[in-house]
Design a protein around this motif. Structure first.
Motif, mmCIF file in Angstrom:
data_model
loop_
_atom_site.group_PDB
_atom_site.id
_atom_site.type_symbol
_atom_site.label_atom_id
_atom_site.label_comp_id
_atom_site.label_asym_id
_atom_site.label_seq_id
_atom_site.Cartn_x
_atom_site.Cartn_y
_atom_site.Cartn_z
ATOM 1 N N GLY A 1 -4.340 -5.438 9.312
ATOM 2 C CA GLY A 1 -4.671 -5.151 7.925
ATOM 3 C C GLY A 1 -3.497 -4.571 7.179
ATOM 4 O O GLY A 1 -2.724 -3.775 7.736
ATOM 5 N N ALA B 1 -7.011 2.580 3.159
ATOM 6 C CA ALA B 1 -8.255 2.479 3.921
ATOM 7 C C ALA B 1 -8.908 3.845 4.091
ATOM 8 O O ALA B 1 -10.133 3.977 4.044
ATOM 9 N N PRO C 1 -7.299 -0.827 7.774
ATOM 10 C CA PRO C 1 -8.085 -1.704 6.895
ATOM 11 C C PRO C 1 -9.053 -2.623 7.636
ATOM 12 O O PRO C 1 -10.202 -2.788 7.211
ATOM 13 N N THR D 1 -9.944 -6.782 1.898
ATOM 14 C CA THR D 1 -9.045 -6.419 2.986
ATOM 15 C C THR D 1 -7.956 -7.475 3.061
ATOM 16 O O THR D 1 -8.238 -8.658 3.275
ATOM 17 N N CYS E 1 0.880 -1.172 0.000
ATOM 18 C CA CYS E 1 0.000 0.000 0.000
ATOM 19 C C CYS E 1 0.915 1.219 0.000
ATOM 20 O O CYS E 1 1.024 1.936 0.980
ATOM 21 N N HIS F 1 -3.817 -3.910 3.387
ATOM 22 C CA HIS F 1 -4.252 -3.156 2.209
ATOM 23 C C HIS F 1 -5.767 -3.238 2.101
ATOM 24 O O HIS F 1 -6.385 -4.212 2.540
ATOM 25 N N THR F 2 -6.350 -2.203 1.521
ATOM 26 C CA THR F 2 -7.791 -2.110 1.282
ATOM 27 C C THR F 2 -8.031 -1.725 -0.167
ATOM 28 O O THR F 2 -7.315 -0.874 -0.716
#
Length: 210
Positions: free
Chosen positions: A56, A142, A164, A47, A17, A58-59
């Motif tokens: 988390g 996110a 995320p 997610t 990310c 990455h989103t």
């Protein structure tokens, strides 16, 4: 705020990310690869979660309406057959969607996939918001996705967050959301997964044109 920034920076290091420069497809490429799914309009929240820590990494958000795209803010996904403009991936056929999930799911991370059926109007609003976002800074995956969702009618209860998993938890509380997990046990190297899935998509593309 300091804790939030540290958490986001950790997410950058493990999952990509990271806000790298992406090629900018021209409109003719986007039109040529555009795909519309025959099913109902949906929003799908991805997610990416660390299998060891549960944090988390990455989103992203797949929007299926008049066309199907993935809003992949500050993401790492690349494929020769997928046009990208800013952080929107176009031409999300079933094969591309599988490649996207597969690229992120690996020994160290799995994908939580949450889908909800929406009206065509809701999907179109989300689609236009994604196209207007522009390139997203690293570690804001996110944050930008939550900001997008809260502007879609029916999703105003989504609070802005940098985390995320917290966004996933909020999304999961919306009535009608179905949740699955996608796991693979291949190499922890994200770039290996991206390269393998790019090659697979190229093979499928070549077979379909022969």
């Amino acid at each position: 705020m300091f804790r939030i920034l540290i958490a986001c920076l950790l997410a950058v290091t493990v999952a990509g990310c990271a806000g790298s420069q992406r090629p900018q497809a021209d409109q003719s490429e986007i039109v040529a690869q555009s795909y519309r799914d025959p099913g109902p309009s949906t929003l799908t929240l991805y997610t990416m979660i660390n299998t060891r820590t549960g944090s988390g990494a990455h989103t992203s958000l797949m929007i299926s309406g008049s066309e199907r795209v993935i809003f992949d803010p500050a993401g790492s996904f690349r494929a020769d057959v997928v046009p990208i403009r800013n952080d929107v991936l176009y031409g999300i056929t079933p094969n591309v969607e599988r490649a996207y999930r597969s690229s992120h799911a690996r020994e160290t991370h799995y994908a939580r996939v949450q889908t909800i059926e929406v009206t065509p109007q809701q999907a179109e609003i989300a689609l236009q918001l994604a196209k207007q976002m522009g390139p997203v800074a690293g570690a804001f995956c996110a944050n930008s996705t939550s900001e997008l969702l809260q502007q879609v009618p029916g999703f105003e209860q989504i609070s802005t967050t940098f985390y995320p998993v917290k966004l996933s938890d909020q999304f999961g509380q919306i009535p009608g959301v179905s949740t699955t997990e996608y796991r693979e046990s291949d190499s922890a190297d994200l770039q290996q997964g991206l390269a393998a899935n790019n090659a697979r998509l190229n093979q499928l593309e070549a077979a379909s044109t022969n």
